[in-house]
Enzyme design. Sequence first.
Site, PDB file in Angstrom:
ATOM      1  CB  CYS A 275      50.288  33.907  42.684  1.00 19.17           C
ATOM      2  SG  CYS A 275      51.684  34.651  43.478  1.00 19.17           S
ATOM      3  NE  ARG A 304      55.271  43.087  45.780  1.00 19.49           N
ATOM      4  CZ  ARG A 304      55.678  42.610  44.607  1.00 19.49           C
ATOM      5  NH1 ARG A 304      56.794  43.058  44.062  1.00 19.49           N
ATOM      6  NH2 ARG A 304      54.954  41.704  43.982  1.00 19.49           N
ATOM      7  CD  GLN A 322      52.039  42.550  40.671  1.00 30.79           C
ATOM      8  OE1 GLN A 322      52.662  41.989  39.774  1.00 30.79           O
ATOM      9  NE2 GLN A 322      51.929  42.039  41.887  1.00 30.79           N
ATOM     10  CG  ASP A 324      49.339  39.200  38.793  1.00 27.35           C
ATOM     11  OD1 ASP A 324      50.128  38.710  37.973  1.00 27.35           O
ATOM     12  OD2 ASP A 324      49.309  38.859  39.991  1.00 27.35           O
ATOM     13  CG  HIS A 326      48.267  33.867  38.483  1.00 28.40           C
ATOM     14  ND1 HIS A 326      47.778  35.042  39.029  1.00 28.40           N
ATOM     15  CD2 HIS A 326      49.547  33.738  38.926  1.00 28.40           C
ATOM     16  CE1 HIS A 326      48.720  35.588  39.777  1.00 28.40           C
ATOM     17  NE2 HIS A 326      49.794  34.816  39.734  1.00 28.40           N
ATOM     18  CE  LYS A 410      62.054  37.283  37.642  1.00 31.98           C
ATOM     19  NZ  LYS A 410      61.564  38.447  38.406  1.00 31.98           N
ATOM     20  CG  HIS A 456      53.022  33.198  38.441  1.00 33.11           C
ATOM     21  ND1 HIS A 456      52.512  33.484  39.689  1.00 33.11           N
ATOM     22  CD2 HIS A 456      53.341  31.876  38.463  1.00 33.11           C
ATOM     23  CE1 HIS A 456      52.526  32.393  40.438  1.00 33.11           C
ATOM     24  NE2 HIS A 456      53.026  31.401  39.706  1.00 33.11           N
TER      25      HIS A 456
END
Length: 592
Positions: A275, A304, A322, A324, A326, A410, A456
């Site tokens: 993000c 991570r 991911q 991912d 946005h 979320k 997100h």
Amino acid sequence: MVNFKENEELKTLNHSCAHLMAQAIKHLYPQAKFWVGPVVAEGFYYDVDLGEDVIRDEDIEKIEKEMKKIAKSGKKIMRREVSKAEAMEMFQNDEYKLDLISDLEDGNITVYDQGDFTDLCRGPHVDNVKLCRNFKLIRHSGAYWKGDSKNKVLQRIYGVCFPTAEELEAHLKLLEEAKERDHRKIGKDMNLFMVDDLVGRGLPMFLPKGYVIWQELENYIKNKERKLGYLHVMTPCVGTVNLYKTSGHWDHYKENMFPPMEMEGESFVLRPMNCPHHMMIYANRRHSYKDLPIRIGEIAHDFRYESSGTLKGIERGRHFCQNDAHLFVTPEQIEDEFTKVVDLIFSTYKDFGITNYRCVLSLRDPANKEKYHDDDAMWNKAEDALRTVLNDLKIDYTEEIGEAAFYGPKLDVNVQPAVGNEITLSTCQLDFCLPAKFNLSYVDRDGEKKTPVVLHRAILGSLDRFMAYILEETKGNLPTWLAPVQVRVMPVKTDNEELTAYAKEICDALEAKDVRVELDDRSEKLGYRMREGQVQKVPYLLVVGFNEKEDRTVSFRLHGEKDTTVLPLDEFVEKLENEIKNKLRTHIGAEK
């Protein structure tokens, strides 16, 4: 699958069975010393120091036999309170128990006796050892004392115990099913991915066939996103510490990140999420309300620092990718864009035949605000907005306190695998926080600068975890469009030039339609080659004999079926092309 820690009856029973196992080990290995024997989600274990002796697979049966003998005796399990001095005297030759006792307060120490065995324990326990007779020792491994790699390696033995033999048998069947579905086993059988300690734990490497699946998943979700107006980007896998201080991740997520790297006076970290990079892409130029919504997507590499005990193949690693995105929207666009995200999630689940899932509204824990961005008004606004949208969409959901992201509430969509605990695949998070932190803005129709809202969202979650989930749901029997090898062609006689030539012609015809096909003309017996194709879960196994060559046909067997089908070559190619193009699941579904 049973969670032994969440069921008080099973928790007490398994704790007692851990003591039963320790007593049996002490009978067989008088020198044994014991560290801890807790109940965990999958049963119980005990950490043991056996000196020079090492537990092997064949020793497990001996321990079980001795446990049954003790259980049959029906000895009572008796609780005793002792002073700290008495406890120190009782376990004076056991440095592990002495270490535990040193941290206990005098007056709160208890031991439990069962026949000739006494163990330090707070309890509780069942009444007698006979109640622990329905058990099974599952596996054994090494474990550092206190989890510290600088300490001695102890031997850890796992087991399970149930009130009845029927419950134990049912559980053992589930464990066998879980072994068959374990994506790590399937990945090894199908040559999909590997992990090597020299590269690093939790850093899986995708082999050619595994990367084919990965790419198919990437292409699948990107194509769906493009049709919905997503713009895909590529951003670096590192960022400055200041980037994550600006976003707030440094304060709230630092413990899960790899340590900083110092270069030329700057500190960099491997990124744990994407993000902040996407915020900077939005901030790269000015925006009008007419530009919004802006949907930025990326298949992004993230890192991570997960603890080694949680690592599991490609399901949970220290590197993952991911799916991912946005979405930068105006407040008025929240409901419409959120609805489109939900529709995309459910459309994807329909394509993959995923039906067993539930929706969760994950909220902040008001009693533990340190975990979250400190802005009560923002949280109330965001949670109310998300709740209103879910209610307007008439989506059934439950609320769970304390599961929100640090910057906002979320929607999590949790799936229930065929074996194992529920996992989160998809998520959509509502964020009023990060846009303000990065001073993002757009010019509204009244000429005023406004702050956008960010959604997100991740549909497949991480491609790695989604791939693990699909492998386990299907036992590796992937639909043809997703299979790394879709067709394997095998001439009956590999030393016959005419058969081999026709087999190659079949391969050429399929490759011309972008079918992933292998020619297996090794000098192995046909039965051996067929079995290997079945182990590797190839959807279509084609056998080429003299009849097929003369008639210009193909004889094929679908994976998991015994019957053979014969079709003209052209008709077979057309059938397969249609199946792959339309992502049909005609003969391969999620096996339950």
